[in-house]
Design a protein around this motif. Sequence first.
Motif, PDB file in Angstrom:
ATOM      1  N   TYR A 121      -6.796   8.575  -1.224  1.00 31.74           N
ATOM      2  CA  TYR A 121      -5.977   7.399  -0.752  1.00 31.74           C
ATOM      3  C   TYR A 121      -5.298   7.444   0.463  1.00 31.74           C
ATOM      4  O   TYR A 121      -5.647   6.680   1.554  1.00 31.74           O
ATOM      5  CB  TYR A 121      -5.293   6.905  -1.611  1.00 31.74           C
ATOM      6  CG  TYR A 121      -4.830   5.616  -1.537  1.00 31.74           C
ATOM      7  CD1 TYR A 121      -5.740   4.291  -1.484  1.00 31.74           C
ATOM      8  CD2 TYR A 121      -3.336   5.060  -1.152  1.00 31.74           C
ATOM      9  CE1 TYR A 121      -5.168   2.863  -1.516  1.00 31.74           C
ATOM     10  CE2 TYR A 121      -2.981   3.841  -0.836  1.00 31.74           C
ATOM     11  CZ  TYR A 121      -4.002   2.869  -1.087  1.00 31.74           C
ATOM     12  OH  TYR A 121      -3.740   1.569  -0.764  1.00 31.74           O
ATOM     13  N   THR A 150       0.395   7.850  -5.946  1.00 35.04           N
ATOM     14  CA  THR A 150      -0.834   8.704  -6.259  1.00 35.04           C
ATOM     15  C   THR A 150      -0.178  10.068  -5.908  1.00 35.04           C
ATOM     16  O   THR A 150      -0.543  10.921  -6.565  1.00 35.04           O
ATOM     17  CB  THR A 150      -2.162   8.371  -5.317  1.00 35.04           C
ATOM     18  OG1 THR A 150      -1.410   8.067  -3.931  1.00 35.04           O
ATOM     19  CG2 THR A 150      -2.712   6.982  -5.520  1.00 35.04           C
ATOM     20  N   LYS A 186     -13.242   1.647   2.290  1.00 37.79           N
ATOM     21  CA  LYS A 186     -13.825   1.294   0.868  1.00 37.79           C
ATOM     22  C   LYS A 186     -14.008   2.748   0.213  1.00 37.79           C
ATOM     23  O   LYS A 186     -14.106   2.810  -1.036  1.00 37.79           O
ATOM     24  CB  LYS A 186     -14.766   0.084   0.712  1.00 37.79           C
ATOM     25  CG  LYS A 186     -15.145  -0.217  -0.515  1.00 37.79           C
ATOM     26  CD  LYS A 186     -16.015  -1.437  -0.279  1.00 37.79           C
ATOM     27  CE  LYS A 186     -16.464  -1.860  -1.734  1.00 37.79           C
ATOM     28  NZ  LYS A 186     -17.120  -3.083  -1.667  1.00 37.79           N
ATOM     29  N   SER A 241      -7.817   7.360   3.166  1.00 36.44           N
ATOM     30  CA  SER A 241      -8.468   5.843   3.395  1.00 36.44           C
ATOM     31  C   SER A 241      -7.520   4.889   4.409  1.00 36.44           C
ATOM     32  O   SER A 241      -7.969   4.039   4.881  1.00 36.44           O
ATOM     33  CB  SER A 241      -8.454   5.194   2.015  1.00 36.44           C
ATOM     34  OG  SER A 241      -7.215   4.784   1.595  1.00 36.44           O
ATOM     35  N   GLN A 242      -6.217   5.205   4.316  1.00 35.94           N
ATOM     36  CA  GLN A 242      -5.483   4.578   5.244  1.00 35.94           C
ATOM     37  C   GLN A 242      -5.674   4.804   6.843  1.00 35.94           C
ATOM     38  O   GLN A 242      -5.408   3.893   7.559  1.00 35.94           O
ATOM     39  CB  GLN A 242      -3.886   5.176   5.149  1.00 35.94           C
ATOM     40  CG  GLN A 242      -3.559   4.968   3.528  1.00 35.94           C
ATOM     41  CD  GLN A 242      -3.642   3.509   3.118  1.00 35.94           C
ATOM     42  OE1 GLN A 242      -3.005   2.445   3.416  1.00 35.94           O
ATOM     43  NE2 GLN A 242      -4.574   3.245   2.182  1.00 35.94           N
ATOM     44  N   VAL A 277     -11.585   4.909  -0.679  1.00 38.49           N
ATOM     45  CA  VAL A 277     -10.865   4.309  -1.910  1.00 38.49           C
ATOM     46  C   VAL A 277     -11.861   4.573  -3.179  1.00 38.49           C
ATOM     47  O   VAL A 277     -11.386   5.038  -4.397  1.00 38.49           O
ATOM     48  CB  VAL A 277     -10.410   3.038  -2.029  1.00 38.49           C
ATOM     49  CG1 VAL A 277      -9.767   2.429  -3.083  1.00 38.49           C
ATOM     50  CG2 VAL A 277      -9.291   2.809  -0.962  1.00 38.49           C
ATOM     51  N   ILE A 313      -8.925  -2.570  -5.479  1.00 34.74           N
ATOM     52  CA  ILE A 313      -8.941  -2.757  -4.215  1.00 34.74           C
ATOM     53  C   ILE A 313     -10.594  -2.479  -3.841  1.00 34.74           C
ATOM     54  O   ILE A 313     -10.846  -3.080  -2.789  1.00 34.74           O
ATOM     55  CB  ILE A 313      -8.290  -1.361  -3.740  1.00 34.74           C
ATOM     56  CG1 ILE A 313      -6.734  -1.471  -3.814  1.00 34.74           C
ATOM     57  CG2 ILE A 313      -8.568  -0.937  -2.158  1.00 34.74           C
ATOM     58  CD1 ILE A 313      -5.896  -0.333  -3.520  1.00 34.74           C
ATOM     59  N   THR A 365     -12.228  -5.430  -1.670  1.00 37.11           N
ATOM     60  CA  THR A 365     -12.626  -5.075   0.151  1.00 37.11           C
ATOM     61  C   THR A 365     -13.862  -5.657   0.268  1.00 37.11           C
ATOM     62  O   THR A 365     -15.307  -4.979  -0.176  1.00 37.11           O
ATOM     63  CB  THR A 365     -12.486  -3.508   0.124  1.00 37.11           C
ATOM     64  OG1 THR A 365     -11.255  -3.033  -0.342  1.00 37.11           O
ATOM     65  CG2 THR A 365     -12.494  -3.261   1.601  1.00 37.11           C
ATOM     66  N   GLN A 417       0.729  -1.359   0.028  1.00 33.74           N
ATOM     67  CA  GLN A 417      -0.045   0.153  -0.127  1.00 33.74           C
ATOM     68  C   GLN A 417       0.805   1.206  -0.038  1.00 33.74           C
ATOM     69  O   GLN A 417       0.543   2.152  -0.738  1.00 33.74           O
ATOM     70  CB  GLN A 417      -1.029  -0.021   1.267  1.00 33.74           C
ATOM     71  CG  GLN A 417      -2.043  -1.021   1.031  1.00 33.74           C
ATOM     72  CD  GLN A 417      -3.201  -1.041   2.180  1.00 33.74           C
ATOM     73  OE1 GLN A 417      -2.913  -0.426   3.280  1.00 33.74           O
ATOM     74  NE2 GLN A 417      -4.147  -1.325   1.674  1.00 33.74           N
ATOM     75  N   LEU A 455      -7.127   0.952  -8.177  1.00 32.53           N
ATOM     76  CA  LEU A 455      -8.127   1.241  -7.359  1.00 32.53           C
ATOM     77  C   LEU A 455      -9.314   0.666  -7.414  1.00 32.53           C
ATOM     78  O   LEU A 455     -10.138   0.246  -6.365  1.00 32.53           O
ATOM     79  CB  LEU A 455      -8.463   3.075  -7.216  1.00 32.53           C
ATOM     80  CG  LEU A 455      -6.944   3.640  -7.008  1.00 32.53           C
ATOM     81  CD1 LEU A 455      -7.120   5.385  -7.394  1.00 32.53           C
ATOM     82  CD2 LEU A 455      -6.923   3.815  -5.400  1.00 32.53           C
TER      83      LEU A 455
END
Length: 115
Positions: free
Chosen positions: A48, A10, A61, A51-52, A64, A109, A113, A3, A106
């Motif tokens: 993104y 990105t 989700k 999102s972490q 993302v 992902i 997910t 990741q 993406l």
Amino acid sequence: MKQNDLLTRTFTFGVDCLIFLRTLPNDPESKLIRFQLGKSSTSIGANYEESQAGSSKADFKNKVKIALREARESNFWLRVLEKLDGYDSEEFKALLNESNELKNILAAIVNNTKL
């Protein structure tokens, strides 16, 4: 791919787009594209990154998905430039290719997910 690699990709894509946008002429169409592509290309990495730190899988989700929408939009504006002004430099081709790859990554992902 880890990741962290995607965080770097990105971020770099957004910065590379901003650097490229500096080369566009100052006509009304280019100003519109500069604004739209500048926003969407940097928003991929920002979402993104967010999102972490998602508070749940659903939150992850969703962030993302937003990054994916922004990647699609960036790809759209790059294709507009390609059609409008015939850009075909290696730098431009690399941006267009990276926008396609980011879209695919993406999307994978999002699709993988499970909630």
